[in-house]
Enzyme design. Sequence first.
Site, PDB file in Angstrom:
ATOM      1  N   GLN A 102    -104.185  13.297  97.591  1.00  0.00           N
ATOM      2  CA  GLN A 102    -103.282  12.256  97.095  1.00  0.00           C
ATOM      3  C   GLN A 102    -103.763  11.761  95.738  1.00  0.00           C
ATOM      4  O   GLN A 102    -103.103  10.964  95.092  1.00  0.00           O
ATOM      5  CB  GLN A 102    -103.272  11.074  98.063  1.00  0.00           C
ATOM      6  CG  GLN A 102    -102.834  11.453  99.457  1.00  0.00           C
ATOM      7  CD  GLN A 102    -103.112  10.334 100.441  1.00  0.00           C
ATOM      8  OE1 GLN A 102    -102.384   9.355 100.519  1.00  0.00           O
ATOM      9  NE2 GLN A 102    -104.185  10.466 101.191  1.00  0.00           N
ATOM     10  N   ASN A 103    -104.949  12.210  95.322  1.00  0.00           N
ATOM     11  CA  ASN A 103    -105.518  11.732  94.064  1.00  0.00           C
ATOM     12  C   ASN A 103    -104.941  12.500  92.887  1.00  0.00           C
ATOM     13  O   ASN A 103    -104.531  13.643  93.016  1.00  0.00           O
ATOM     14  CB  ASN A 103    -107.041  11.895  94.093  1.00  0.00           C
ATOM     15  CG  ASN A 103    -107.660  11.139  95.249  1.00  0.00           C
ATOM     16  OD1 ASN A 103    -107.054  10.201  95.758  1.00  0.00           O
ATOM     17  ND2 ASN A 103    -108.838  11.553  95.675  1.00  0.00           N
ATOM     18  N   HIS A 120     -99.446  13.949  94.639  1.00  0.00           N
ATOM     19  CA  HIS A 120     -98.918  12.961  93.696  1.00  0.00           C
ATOM     20  C   HIS A 120     -99.082  13.391  92.239  1.00  0.00           C
ATOM     21  O   HIS A 120     -99.056  12.560  91.342  1.00  0.00           O
ATOM     22  CB  HIS A 120     -99.591  11.602  93.932  1.00  0.00           C
ATOM     23  CG  HIS A 120     -99.291  11.025  95.289  1.00  0.00           C
ATOM     24  ND1 HIS A 120    -100.201  10.324  96.032  1.00  0.00           N
ATOM     25  CD2 HIS A 120     -98.158  11.066  96.036  1.00  0.00           C
ATOM     26  CE1 HIS A 120     -99.653   9.951  97.189  1.00  0.00           C
ATOM     27  NE2 HIS A 120     -98.412  10.394  97.221  1.00  0.00           N
ATOM     28  N   CYS A 128     -92.868  16.545  79.333  1.00  0.00           N
ATOM     29  CA  CYS A 128     -91.854  15.919  78.479  1.00  0.00           C
ATOM     30  C   CYS A 128     -90.634  15.562  79.325  1.00  0.00           C
ATOM     31  O   CYS A 128     -90.126  16.398  80.079  1.00  0.00           O
ATOM     32  CB  CYS A 128     -91.457  16.885  77.362  1.00  0.00           C
ATOM     33  SG  CYS A 128     -90.069  16.275  76.388  1.00  0.00           S
ATOM     34  N   CYS A 131     -87.482  17.858  77.555  1.00  0.00           N
ATOM     35  CA  CYS A 131     -87.361  19.325  77.623  1.00  0.00           C
ATOM     36  C   CYS A 131     -88.210  19.947  78.720  1.00  0.00           C
ATOM     37  O   CYS A 131     -88.154  21.160  78.945  1.00  0.00           O
ATOM     38  CB  CYS A 131     -87.690  19.962  76.273  1.00  0.00           C
ATOM     39  SG  CYS A 131     -89.457  19.979  75.881  1.00  0.00           S
ATOM     40  N   CYS A 149     -93.370  14.447  72.679  1.00  0.00           N
ATOM     41  CA  CYS A 149     -93.476  15.889  72.904  1.00  0.00           C
ATOM     42  C   CYS A 149     -93.711  16.638  71.593  1.00  0.00           C
ATOM     43  O   CYS A 149     -92.997  16.426  70.617  1.00  0.00           O
ATOM     44  CB  CYS A 149     -92.179  16.361  73.563  1.00  0.00           C
ATOM     45  SG  CYS A 149     -92.090  18.132  73.824  1.00  0.00           S
ATOM     46  N   GLY A 189    -111.658  10.126 103.084  1.00  0.00           N
ATOM     47  CA  GLY A 189    -111.383   9.023 102.164  1.00  0.00           C
ATOM     48  C   GLY A 189    -109.933   8.607 102.087  1.00  0.00           C
ATOM     49  O   GLY A 189    -109.479   8.138 101.050  1.00  0.00           O
TER      50      GLY A 189
HETATM   51 ZN   LIG Z   1     -89.986  18.036  74.803  1.00  0.00          ZN
END
Ligand SMILES: [Zn+2]
Length: 245
Positions: A102-103, A120, A128, A131, A149, A189
């Site tokens: 989950q880190n 996650h 970006c 795009c 970007c 953990g």
């Molecule tokens: Zn872009």
Amino acid sequence: MREQQLEKAVNALRNSKYTIAFTGAGISVESGIPPFRGENGIWAKYDSQVLDLDYFHENPKESWSVIREIFYDYFGVAQPNDAHKVLGRMEQQGLLKCVITQNIDNLHQAGGSSVVYEFHGNSQRMVCTQCGHYFPSQDVNFQKLPVTCPKCSGLVKPDFTFFGESIPTEAYAGSLEAARNSEVCLIIGSLGEVMPAAMVPWEAKRNGATIIEINPKPSNFTGPLTDIHLVGKASEVLLALEQRL
Ligand SMILES: [Zn+2]
């Protein structure tokens, strides 16, 4: 008592043909990364709205300045600890199929794990919003905010899951499949408070896996789910297990 529990865990690990590790914030605490939740957590100090997708789009510069402070000034210097490294070595020795984490701190990869499902996302990767171009955070000039970007100048966000965003499809599907195949699931953990990630060990159990929990204190998993609870810090317990394997 403790030695008996360790022996039970070692036996389960030796007999397992498919072991997975499910990790949460607790494994990175020893690397100096505070948890998000709880009284000393990151969200006790910062307003979590900067990670709300709509808020981020409406206030990109302000959001980015907080994100930079938390995730790049702070996490950027964190190093993997012995717990990450033991898991890396277990994978290399064929004792561990994958890590489901989950880190977002990239410390499993830095610690030697190559099969990592990032439930996650990962703060060390950028995406970006215009795009879809991906690039590493080390290529970012954090002096100039918001981050844009290099290809299309669109707004860039870190490639981890914001509030209001869904779990990355591949990581989700891959994690649940690994859980279904697993014979042993190590929980390390994680207190089991964050859904849907917390489903992973439940899915493993439903398919017959032995659940070994490594947490310093009881969690949501401990009573109803865990078969063997090894009480202690992640690095200390994993090193003790590795020694006996
Ligand atoms: Zn872009």
